[in-house]
Structures are given as structure tokens and as C-alpha cells.
Design a protein around this motif. Structure first.
Motif, PDB file in Angstrom:
ATOM      1  N   GLU A  81     -85.480  46.385  37.391  1.00 32.83           N
ATOM      2  CA  GLU A  81     -85.128  45.219  38.205  1.00 32.83           C
ATOM      3  C   GLU A  81     -85.327  43.879  37.765  1.00 32.83           C
ATOM      4  OE1 GLU A  81     -88.477  44.493  41.448  1.00 32.83           O
ATOM      5  OE2 GLU A  81     -88.407  46.462  41.001  1.00 32.83           O
ATOM      6  N   GLN A  82     -86.318  43.933  36.799  1.00 35.61           N
ATOM      7  CA  GLN A  82     -86.518  42.549  36.176  1.00 35.61           C
ATOM      8  C   GLN A  82     -85.677  42.069  35.020  1.00 35.61           C
ATOM      9  OE1 GLN A  82     -90.815  42.878  34.706  1.00 35.61           O
ATOM     10  NE2 GLN A  82     -91.645  41.965  36.765  1.00 35.61           N
ATOM     11  N   VAL A  83     -85.032  43.214  34.303  1.00 38.75           N
ATOM     12  CA  VAL A  83     -83.899  42.825  33.234  1.00 38.75           C
ATOM     13  C   VAL A  83     -82.610  42.236  33.889  1.00 38.75           C
ATOM     14  CG1 VAL A  83     -82.465  43.958  31.597  1.00 38.75           C
ATOM     15  CG2 VAL A  83     -85.043  44.469  31.474  1.00 38.75           C
ATOM     16  N   VAL A  84     -82.607  43.069  35.060  1.00 34.91           N
ATOM     17  CA  VAL A  84     -80.962  42.674  35.747  1.00 34.91           C
ATOM     18  C   VAL A  84     -81.173  41.464  36.392  1.00 34.91           C
ATOM     19  CG1 VAL A  84     -79.441  43.141  37.872  1.00 34.91           C
ATOM     20  CG2 VAL A  84     -80.199  45.112  36.361  1.00 34.91           C
ATOM     21  N   ALA A  85     -82.527  40.816  37.015  1.00 34.35           N
ATOM     22  CA  ALA A  85     -82.624  39.468  37.404  1.00 34.35           C
ATOM     23  C   ALA A  85     -82.517  38.546  36.456  1.00 34.35           C
ATOM     24  CB  ALA A  85     -83.811  39.610  38.421  1.00 34.35           C
ATOM     25  N   ALA A  86     -83.236  38.668  35.504  1.00 33.91           N
ATOM     26  CA  ALA A  86     -83.371  37.793  34.198  1.00 33.91           C
ATOM     27  C   ALA A  86     -82.101  37.577  33.753  1.00 33.91           C
ATOM     28  CB  ALA A  86     -84.376  38.278  33.099  1.00 33.91           C
ATOM     29  N   LEU A  87     -81.367  38.476  33.506  1.00 33.57           N
ATOM     30  CA  LEU A  87     -79.778  38.558  32.888  1.00 33.57           C
ATOM     31  C   LEU A  87     -79.082  37.646  34.048  1.00 33.57           C
ATOM     32  CD1 LEU A  87     -79.179  42.038  31.424  1.00 33.57           C
ATOM     33  CD2 LEU A  87     -79.377  39.920  30.231  1.00 33.57           C
ATOM     34  N   ALA A  88     -79.186  37.960  35.231  1.00 31.94           N
ATOM     35  CA  ALA A  88     -78.239  37.228  36.039  1.00 31.94           C
ATOM     36  C   ALA A  88     -78.871  35.566  36.482  1.00 31.94           C
ATOM     37  CB  ALA A  88     -78.725  37.773  37.782  1.00 31.94           C
ATOM     38  N   ALA A  89     -79.981  35.583  35.906  1.00 28.34           N
ATOM     39  CA  ALA A  89     -80.294  34.043  35.818  1.00 28.34           C
ATOM     40  C   ALA A  89     -79.983  33.399  34.746  1.00 28.34           C
ATOM     41  CB  ALA A  89     -82.025  34.226  36.015  1.00 28.34           C
ATOM     42  N   GLY A  90     -79.315  33.762  33.768  1.00 28.27           N
ATOM     43  CA  GLY A  90     -78.614  33.318  32.610  1.00 28.27           C
ATOM     44  C   GLY A  90     -79.760  33.343  31.588  1.00 28.27           C
ATOM     45  N   LYS A  91     -80.570  34.027  31.473  1.00 24.04           N
ATOM     46  CA  LYS A  91     -81.704  33.926  30.285  1.00 24.04           C
ATOM     47  C   LYS A  91     -81.245  35.168  29.446  1.00 24.04           C
ATOM     48  CE  LYS A  91     -84.239  31.288  32.802  1.00 24.04           C
ATOM     49  NZ  LYS A  91     -84.351  29.878  32.542  1.00 24.04           N
ATOM     50  N   HIS A  92     -81.710  34.925  28.144  1.00 22.31           N
ATOM     51  CA  HIS A  92     -81.828  35.949  27.175  1.00 22.31           C
ATOM     52  C   HIS A  92     -82.951  36.591  27.429  1.00 22.31           C
ATOM     53  CE1 HIS A  92     -78.709  34.075  24.625  1.00 22.31           C
ATOM     54  NE2 HIS A  92     -79.373  33.060  24.374  1.00 22.31           N
ATOM     55  N   VAL A  93     -83.157  38.076  27.401  1.00 23.08           N
ATOM     56  CA  VAL A  93     -84.237  38.901  27.658  1.00 23.08           C
ATOM     57  C   VAL A  93     -84.389  39.784  26.607  1.00 23.08           C
ATOM     58  CG1 VAL A  93     -84.508  40.543  29.273  1.00 23.08           C
ATOM     59  CG2 VAL A  93     -82.901  39.067  29.894  1.00 23.08           C
TER      60      VAL A  93
END
Length: 357
Positions: A81-93
Motif C-alpha cells: 500500500e505504501q509503494v502504490v501510494a508513493a508512486l501515485a504521489a509522483g515520488k521515486h520510491v
């Protein structure tokens, strides 16, 4: 060369990311924020490394426009859930292993990547160090020849004190045991050097600690290139070692036995004859030392972000390692050999914790 601002989410292993991954590269990274639910640890890490922004809110990290990279070091059960949310926020992860708890979860992440502005890099820091990188170069140069056989041993020790941390040892939050949390590193090293797996027969058991997940496992692999490989792992070894020994037509490689840095020198590189040794010397004779673990993986990630090299570890790499985990669990449950690749028709695809007997 641009400096990338990093937010660390989870200050346990996250501290190692700071020390090994970011501090050695002050011209490439700056840790601008840390996030952890443990306010005492948040304060300690923030004070130790002089990090001003400290928060218990993951949403705050995602909303911070100054953050370029979100480095996820939280318990495995919430990685997806955190990876998907961070990608959706436009961040590199960046995400610690295991990336998630199923092949379905990995495929969900891969779909999220397609629409994402940023890039995801899973962590497999054991790929980096002089020993393994010399072996990789020799193999890729075609010198090693036909692969014959290999053995991979993850013999570590974990006591009840280790499992006193509430999320450890439980299927719901750790997602698995020695295969997922510990031996995954060595097994990725194998795949990195010897390529993909074709067939798996495996067994798992809980023999060392009073926990839900497995702490002993063994498996017999047939690689796509025809080589046979045996895997052995336990968390009950009184002397901790990590060891790969890989036999090729022209070269035998053996890693150092250091449990948490097996990629470093010294590695044994045993040539079949003087002619092969001459070819090896031509490839690695003027070797320039490389830093092990996070130091080099983060350096390569920065180069990728600046358009100066490939992505060092991909989601497909993580999927391949987790496919092996899935196959071993499925084989252990059924008592049968499992043929790879594993698709959505597998009883373990959606959740490897599901029983298949």
C-alpha cells in the motif's frame, strides 16, 4: 549533478540506509525527512543525523513537495500500500525487501509503475561488492562457460529476543520467515549470477523458534540453463555464515562467508587452467574497488535518475525472487515439484500464505 532529497519511512533498517546509502554520497542525496510511529526513535535518529523534519504521518511525507525519493523501510505487511501510494504521489520510491507478500501484489505494483511519474527500485544490496561484481563480469564475458551446479547456504541465528518485536514471526505482518526475510538476499544473488529457475522442489518447517512462520527450509532447483542448485537456510546456526558456491565449466566461484556482506571480497575464483586464468586476469586484473551493499546500490540509483546508467534493481528482479519463494511454499505444501513461471492460475499467486493441500 542534482542532489535528490530523500524521506526515510521506518527508522529501523532505515538507519542503515542513511549510514551506508546516503551519507557516503553528500553530492548526490540529502535526507530531509524521517517518518516513524515510534516517537523516541524518531527523535534519536533525527538528532543523530541532524534531520529537521520528523513526522509520524506517511501522508505528510507524500504531501511534501521537496521530497524526491521516498525510501520505505517499514514492516513488510504494509509495503504494497505504501509503494502504490508513493508512486501515485509522483515520488521515486525505494523499498526494502520483501517488496510485497504475493506475486499478485508485485503485479499490482508493476501496473502502478506504468502510470507513475517516478521510478521504483527494490532493495537487493547484497548484489554489490568486489567479489560478486567480479564474478558477474566474468560470467557476462562468457569466460565461465556452461553452468553445472551450485549451492547456496543462509545459516543465520535468530533467538526469541529477535521475535519479541511484535510484527516479526507472524504471517500477517512479516509475510514469511527465513525464505522471505533472510535468505531472499542470497537467493537473489544466485538468480543474479545464474539466471532464472525452471523447476523447484522444496520443504519448509518451523523448528528453531516458537513462531508462526518457517525458520528452516531447503530446496532443489533446476535452472533454465540446466544447472542443478541446492538451497539450505536456517535461523538456528550457532555460527552465522552466508555462502554461495557455483560451479561452471571453466570457473568455480565461492563467496566469502560473512553473513551480512557476502558480496565483498575475498571470493574464491578458481580457474580450470592457466588459459582461463589469463582470460580472467584480462577482465578483472585492473579492478577498481567498489563499496558493498547500500553504498553502491544507491550510487547506481542516482546515476539512473540522472540518465547515466540502468536501473540497478527492477521490480521484475523482485518478482523473480518472490516467484522462487512462492514455488518453494507451494512445493512444500503439496509435496510436488513446481514448474515456473507461476501465473495467476497458481493457488499461491494471490497469497503464498494460502494452504494448497
Amino acid at each position: 549533478m542534482s542532489i535528490k532529497n530523500v524521506a526515510i519511512v521506518g527508522c529501523g533498517i532505515g538507519r542503515s540506509h542513511i549510514v551506508e546509502g546516503y551519507l557516503p554520497h553528500p553530492d548526490k542525496f540529502k535526507v530531509v525527512a524521517i517518518c516513524d510511529l515510534n516517537e523516541e526513535r524518531l527523535r534519536e535518529i533525527g538528532d543523530e543525523f541532524d534531520i529537521a523534519k520528523r513526522t509520524t504521518s506517511f501522508a505528510d511525507v507524500l504531501a511534501d513537495e521537496s521530497v524526491d525519493i521516498v525510501d520505505i523501510c517499514t514492516p513488510p505487511g504494509i509495503h504494497l500500500e505504501q509503494v502504490v501510494a508513493a508512486l501515485a504521489a509522483g515520488k521515486h520510491v525505494i523499498c526494502e525487501k520483501p517488496l510485497t507478500g504475493s506475486l499478485c501484489g508485485v503485479d499490482t505494483i508493476m501496473e502502478a509503475e506504468k502510470a507513475a511519474k517516478g521510478t521504483l527500485m527494490p532493495i537487493f544490496q547484497y548484489r554489490y561488492g568486489d567479489g560478486i561484481e567480479k564474478a558477474k563480469r566474468i560470467i557476462e564475458a562468457g569466460i565461465a562457460g556452461k553452468p553445472y551446479m551450485g549451492s547456496v547456504e543462509t545459516f543465520w541465528l535468530r533467538t526469541p529476543e529477535y521475535y519479541a518485536v511484535p510484527w516479526r514471526g507472524k504471517w500477517e505482518t512479516e509475510l514469511g520467515g527465513v525464505l522471505v526475510t533472510h535468505a531472499l538476499h542470497l537467493h537473489d544473488m544466485l538468480l543474479h549470477l545464474m539466471g532464472p529457475v525452471s523447476k523447484v522442489f522444496g520443504r519448509v518447517a518451523t523448528r528453531v523458534n516458537d513462531i508462526e512462520v518457517e525458520d528452516c527450509a531447503s530446496a532443489s532447483l533446476l535452472m533454465q540453463n540446466g544447472a542443478f542448485v541446492s538451497l539450505s537456510c536456517t535461523l538456528g546456526s550457532q555460527e552465522q555464515i552466508s555462502r554461495l558456491r557455483l560451479h561452471f565449466e571453466n570457473v568455480t566461484f565461492e563467496s566469502n562467508h560473512e553473513p551480512y556482506s557476502p558480496g565483498k571480497d575475498p571470493w574464491k575464483i578458481i580457474a580450470a587452467n592457466d588459459g582461463i586464468q589469463t582470460r580472467i586476469d584480462a577482465i578483472i586484473g585492473n579492478w577498481q574497488p567498489v563499496a558493498p551493499r547500500f553504498t553502491t546500490q544507491m550510487e547506481h540509483f542516482h546515476a539512473y535518475l540522472c540518465g547515466n546508467g540502468p536501473l540497478p534493481v527492477t521490480t521484475r528482479d523482485a518478482r523473480r525472487a518472490l516467484e522462487l519463494v512462492t514455488a518453494i511454499y507451494q512445493s512444500s505444501d503439496t509435496g510436488s515439484e513446481v514448474i515456473l513461471p507461476i501465473g495467476s492460475d497458481s493457488p499461491k499467486y494471490a497469497d503464498w500464505r494460502a494452504r494448497t493441500k
